[in-house]
Design a protein around this motif. Structure first.
Motif, PDB file in Angstrom:
ATOM      1  N   ARG A   7       0.817  -1.214   0.000  1.00 39.93           N
ATOM      2  CA  ARG A   7       0.000   0.000   0.000  1.00 39.93           C
ATOM      3  C   ARG A   7       0.853   1.268   0.000  1.00 39.93           C
ATOM      4  NH1 ARG A   7      -4.241   1.837   4.753  1.00 39.93           N
ATOM      5  NH2 ARG A   7      -5.395   3.368   3.520  1.00 39.93           N
ATOM      6  N   ASP A   8       1.945   1.234   0.759  1.00 40.29           N
ATOM      7  CA  ASP A   8       2.780   2.416   0.895  1.00 40.29           C
ATOM      8  C   ASP A   8       3.498   2.717  -0.418  1.00 40.29           C
ATOM      9  OD1 ASP A   8       5.810   3.420   1.674  1.00 40.29           O
ATOM     10  OD2 ASP A   8       4.239   4.350   2.919  1.00 40.29           O
ATOM     11  N   PRO A   9       3.334   3.916  -1.003  1.00 45.92           N
ATOM     12  CA  PRO A   9       3.928   4.214  -2.317  1.00 45.92           C
ATOM     13  C   PRO A   9       5.450   4.124  -2.325  1.00 45.92           C
ATOM     14  CG  PRO A   9       2.242   5.820  -1.765  1.00 45.92           C
ATOM     15  CD  PRO A   9       2.465   5.011  -0.532  1.00 45.92           C
ATOM     16  N   ALA A  10       6.095   4.637  -1.271  1.00 40.02           N
ATOM     17  CA  ALA A  10       7.564   4.602  -1.238  1.00 40.02           C
ATOM     18  C   ALA A  10       8.068   3.168  -1.161  1.00 40.02           C
ATOM     19  CB  ALA A  10       8.072   5.416  -0.044  1.00 40.02           C
ATOM     20  N   GLN A  11       7.401   2.351  -0.348  1.00 40.82           N
ATOM     21  CA  GLN A  11       7.800   0.948  -0.227  1.00 40.82           C
ATOM     22  C   GLN A  11       7.554   0.210  -1.535  1.00 40.82           C
ATOM     23  OE1 GLN A  11       5.585  -1.619   2.564  1.00 40.82           O
ATOM     24  NE2 GLN A  11       7.545  -2.115   3.522  1.00 40.82           N
ATOM     25  N   ARG A  12       6.451   0.560  -2.199  1.00 41.32           N
ATOM     26  CA  ARG A  12       6.122  -0.083  -3.475  1.00 41.32           C
ATOM     27  C   ARG A  12       7.158   0.266  -4.538  1.00 41.32           C
ATOM     28  NH1 ARG A  12       1.037   1.313  -3.550  1.00 41.32           N
ATOM     29  NH2 ARG A  12       1.197   3.129  -4.926  1.00 41.32           N
ATOM     30  N   GLN A  13       7.575   1.527  -4.577  1.00 39.36           N
ATOM     31  CA  GLN A  13       8.570   1.942  -5.559  1.00 39.36           C
ATOM     32  C   GLN A  13       9.927   1.295  -5.253  1.00 39.36           C
ATOM     33  OE1 GLN A  13       8.949   6.158  -6.106  1.00 39.36           O
ATOM     34  NE2 GLN A  13      10.813   5.995  -7.319  1.00 39.36           N
ATOM     35  N   ALA A  44      10.436  -1.558  -3.779  1.00 37.35           N
ATOM     36  CA  ALA A  44      10.359  -2.976  -4.143  1.00 37.35           C
ATOM     37  C   ALA A  44      10.481  -3.157  -5.655  1.00 37.35           C
ATOM     38  CB  ALA A  44       9.040  -3.572  -3.638  1.00 37.35           C
ATOM     39  N   ALA A  45       9.851  -2.273  -6.430  1.00 39.58           N
ATOM     40  CA  ALA A  45       9.922  -2.381  -7.892  1.00 39.58           C
ATOM     41  C   ALA A  45      11.353  -2.153  -8.383  1.00 39.58           C
ATOM     42  CB  ALA A  45       8.968  -1.371  -8.529  1.00 39.58           C
ATOM     43  N   GLU A  46      12.026  -1.156  -7.811  1.00 40.61           N
ATOM     44  CA  GLU A  46      13.417  -0.899  -8.202  1.00 40.61           C
ATOM     45  C   GLU A  46      14.326  -2.053  -7.813  1.00 40.61           C
ATOM     46  OE1 GLU A  46      14.288   2.815  -6.342  1.00 40.61           O
ATOM     47  OE2 GLU A  46      13.121   4.005  -7.793  1.00 40.61           O
ATOM     48  N   ARG A  47      14.083  -2.614  -6.617  1.00 37.96           N
ATOM     49  CA  ARG A  47      14.886  -3.746  -6.160  1.00 37.96           C
ATOM     50  C   ARG A  47      14.655  -4.960  -7.062  1.00 37.96           C
ATOM     51  NH1 ARG A  47      17.160  -4.370  -1.159  1.00 37.96           N
ATOM     52  NH2 ARG A  47      15.888  -2.628  -0.395  1.00 37.96           N
ATOM     53  N   LEU A  48      13.399  -5.166  -7.477  1.00 33.44           N
ATOM     54  CA  LEU A  48      13.086  -6.288  -8.369  1.00 33.44           C
ATOM     55  C   LEU A  48      13.884  -6.170  -9.675  1.00 33.44           C
ATOM     56  CD1 LEU A  48       9.583  -7.777  -9.052  1.00 33.44           C
ATOM     57  CD2 LEU A  48      11.134  -7.309 -10.933  1.00 33.44           C
ATOM     58  N   ASP A  49      13.860  -4.980 -10.271  1.00 32.82           N
ATOM     59  CA  ASP A  49      14.557  -4.798 -11.550  1.00 32.82           C
ATOM     60  C   ASP A  49      16.068  -4.957 -11.391  1.00 32.82           C
ATOM     61  OD1 ASP A  49      12.186  -4.361 -12.889  1.00 32.82           O
ATOM     62  OD2 ASP A  49      12.291  -2.173 -12.718  1.00 32.82           O
ATOM     63  N   SER A  50      16.636  -4.343 -10.360  1.00 32.87           N
ATOM     64  CA  SER A  50      18.096  -4.381 -10.204  1.00 32.87           C
ATOM     65  C   SER A  50      18.581  -5.775  -9.845  1.00 32.87           C
ATOM     66  CB  SER A  50      18.539  -3.373  -9.141  1.00 32.87           C
ATOM     67  OG  SER A  50      18.028  -3.711  -7.862  1.00 32.87           O
ATOM     68  N   VAL A  74      10.300  -7.436   3.622  1.00 35.56           N
ATOM     69  CA  VAL A  74       9.997  -7.254   2.205  1.00 35.56           C
ATOM     70  C   VAL A  74      11.227  -7.484   1.339  1.00 35.56           C
ATOM     71  CG1 VAL A  74       9.328  -5.573   0.446  1.00 35.56           C
ATOM     72  CG2 VAL A  74       8.062  -5.688   2.581  1.00 35.56           C
ATOM     73  N   ASP A  75      12.380  -6.906   1.750  1.00 38.68           N
ATOM     74  CA  ASP A  75      13.548  -6.964   0.877  1.00 38.68           C
ATOM     75  C   ASP A  75      14.083  -8.377   0.708  1.00 38.68           C
ATOM     76  OD1 ASP A  75      14.393  -7.027   3.517  1.00 38.68           O
ATOM     77  OD2 ASP A  75      15.640  -5.230   3.379  1.00 38.68           O
ATOM     78  N   ASP A  76      14.228  -9.145   1.823  1.00 36.62           N
ATOM     79  CA  ASP A  76      14.790 -10.485   1.654  1.00 36.62           C
ATOM     80  C   ASP A  76      13.773 -11.452   1.054  1.00 36.62           C
ATOM     81  OD1 ASP A  76      13.780 -12.348   4.095  1.00 36.62           O
ATOM     82  OD2 ASP A  76      14.154 -10.354   4.888  1.00 36.62           O
ATOM     83  N   LEU A  77      12.476 -11.240   1.289  1.00 41.83           N
ATOM     84  CA  LEU A  77      11.459 -12.069   0.648  1.00 41.83           C
ATOM     85  C   LEU A  77      11.502 -11.869  -0.863  1.00 41.83           C
ATOM     86  CD1 LEU A  77       8.935 -13.889   0.612  1.00 41.83           C
ATOM     87  CD2 LEU A  77       7.570 -11.842   1.026  1.00 41.83           C
ATOM     88  N   LEU A  78      11.637 -10.629  -1.284  1.00 41.27           N
ATOM     89  CA  LEU A  78      11.680 -10.335  -2.709  1.00 41.27           C
ATOM     90  C   LEU A  78      12.907 -10.970  -3.371  1.00 41.27           C
ATOM     91  CD1 LEU A  78      10.801  -6.952  -4.335  1.00 41.27           C
ATOM     92  CD2 LEU A  78      12.905  -8.112  -4.969  1.00 41.27           C
TER      93      LEU A  78
END
Length: 483
Positions: free
Chosen positions: A5-11, A13-19, A127-131
């Motif tokens: 839900r949190d926009p900063a956390q969502r962004q 996570a998306a950046e971490r996914l791509d990198s 979130v980070d290590d799960l991703l």
């Protein structure tokens, strides 16, 4: 993969996914930066200094540097790492939440390890290590799974992260999954078999002992054995003979799908050529052979020993030089899949070696005798060893009605493994519930019942207790060996 839900956390996570996805593919191609370990290790050490667990390890000037705003240069991080002591399972488990570097509220889910090889260790998911863990598994499993697949996740471990983690991996790949629960005592798989049929499940995800129990239940119930295209197995030692046995039962291709633990995350993942590739983008891994410790990397020579783990992508609960207790062999020959990462082969836990007189017997040795060659008239489904004095009783479930001569053939196969011991084989309709708990207890605690320890008699259900006592008495009478 995650709805945030949190926009900063969502962004983030998306950046971490791509990198991280890009890093995975660079690592596969051998194009990752030369200072891979040093840069990530510096970040890991900076996180670890905030954990009470390392208060006695990361001290003095090093601790001050790590707490400063100036990152530790990669070369200095590697030097500091080389001076750190090993971290044992008991020490880690004893710290509980003292292993964390963040408040508990910043984690998404709380889990613990099983505690069968030491105190239960905290294994929550942020979130980070799960991703990162999901991507490490998913990018490799994506080479052998398709969105049209339907996966059964059969892991009876509600307080460990494995079932949830694999559910997230399949979700990431767009593969439908379902994960039912089976009571460990009654072992009623009726609903599971119905769902496999109705949903056309073609992929099995879970431990091999649970799959064996499912097959045995269907056979005893007069139902068709479930058939799968692919078996993604984990959580237990599964050697070549065991894999071929499961393939014969299910018609599927068997993979050791992944290797890791609740506390470390996933350290190695199978490719389409059924080889477990180390996830070096997320771990600094070492092998301790009792004489020296070797840091693993692309290339190098094959090596064998205990696996030592340092996490590079779990800042909320970092592990520094953690002793897994697992014996492994690292192979460095090129894999046909093209992934340029070392391959891991598991050899079982150090404590799973069965010590009998001069013989050191491993799970793979026994299963080779059970399954490498077909037996006349019936096949072994599953097994358990019972020790008493100099007598070994092998309890087996089968797919037929074997007679005494069948048992004698199997006894002759097993005898060379157990010199100075008398071996007797007894087919039974059902094994003790322990035999389905290999994912929690390891091989020796689930499949080897040592009745020389009086307390262990209570681990056998009443019908089998009498059967084993009768078997031991018969052996003693026939051989003159006191059971």
């Amino acid at each position: 993969m995650l709805l945030l839900r949190d926009p900063a956390q969502r962004q983030d996570a998306a950046e971490r996914l791509d990198s991280h996805t890009a890093l995975i593919h660079r690592t596969w191609q051998g194009q990752d930066p030369a200072d891979r370990y040093g840069a990530k290790l510096a970040t890991t050490l900076a996180a670890a200094v905030r954990s009470p667990m390392y208060a006695g390890t990361l001290t003095g000037e090093l601790a001050e540097r790590l707490r400063s705003d100036t990152p530790l240069p990669p070369a200095e991080a590697l030097d500091a790492f080389a001076a750190l002591p090993f971290l044992g399972k008991k020490e880690f488990g004893g710290h509980g939440a003292g292993a964390f570097t963040r408040p508990l509220s910043e984690f998404l889910h709380y889990y613990e390890s099983s505690g069968t090889t030491g105190d239960p260790a905290p294994a929550p998911k942020a979130v980070d290590d799960l991703l990162v863990n999901t991507l490490n598994i998913g990018e490799t499993w994506g080479r052998l799974l398709q969105p049209a697949d339907v996966a059964l996740i059969l892991i009876n471990a509600p307080f460990a992260p494995a079932a949830y983690q694999f559910e997230k991996v399949l979700e990431y790949l767009g593969v439908m999954s379902f994960r039912p629960w089976v009571d460990n005592i009654t072992g009623d798989y009726t609903r599971v078999l119905r769902l496999i049929s109705e949903l056309n499940a073609n992929v099995y995800v879970g431990p091999p002992s649970r799959l064996l129990e499912l097959a045995q239940f269907s056979q005893l119930s007069g139902l068709p054995l479930p058939r799968f295209d692919r078996l993604l197995l984990m959580a237990e030692q599964t050697g070549p003979s065991f894999l071929r046995h499961l393939e014969r039962l299910t018609g599927g291709t068997a993979y050791v799908g992944s290797y890791g633990s609740s506390e470390t995350g996933t350290l190695a993942v199978t490719c389409e050529h059924r080889r477990l590739h180390l996830q070096l983008q997320s771990y600094l891994l070492e092998i301790d052979d009792g004489e020296r410790t070797t840091v693993l990397g692309p290339g190098g020579e094959p090596v064998q020993g205990e696996l030592i783990v340092t996490t590079l992508d779990i800042p909320s609960r970092p592990l520094l030089r953690y002793r897994t207790g697992d014996l492994v062999r690292i192979e460095t020959d090129p894999c046909d899949c093209g992934i340029r990462l070392p391959v891991l082969r598991t050899l079982g836990r150090a404590q799973d070696v069965l010590l009998l007189a001069q013989n050191n017997i491993r799970q793979d040795d026994l299963e080779e005798a059970l399954w490498a060659e077909a037996l006349p008239g019936a096949s072994v489904f599953n097994y358990m060893l019972v020790l008493r004095g100099k007598t070994i009783v092998c309890l087996v479930t089968t797919d037929g009605t074997p007679d005494g001569s069948w048992s004698e053939v199997l006894e002759q196969r097993l005898a060379p493994l157990f010199e100075e011991y008398t071996v007797t084989v007894h087919p039974v309709e059902k094994l003790p519930p322990l035999a389905s708990l290999g994912q929690y207890l390891g091989w020796k605690l689930s499949r080897v019942l040592d009745l020389n320890e009086e307390a262990n008699w209570g681990r056998l259900p009443a019908p089998l207790t009498s059967l084993v006592r009768e078997s031991l008495a018969q052996v003693a009478q026939a051989t003159g060996v006191q059971a």
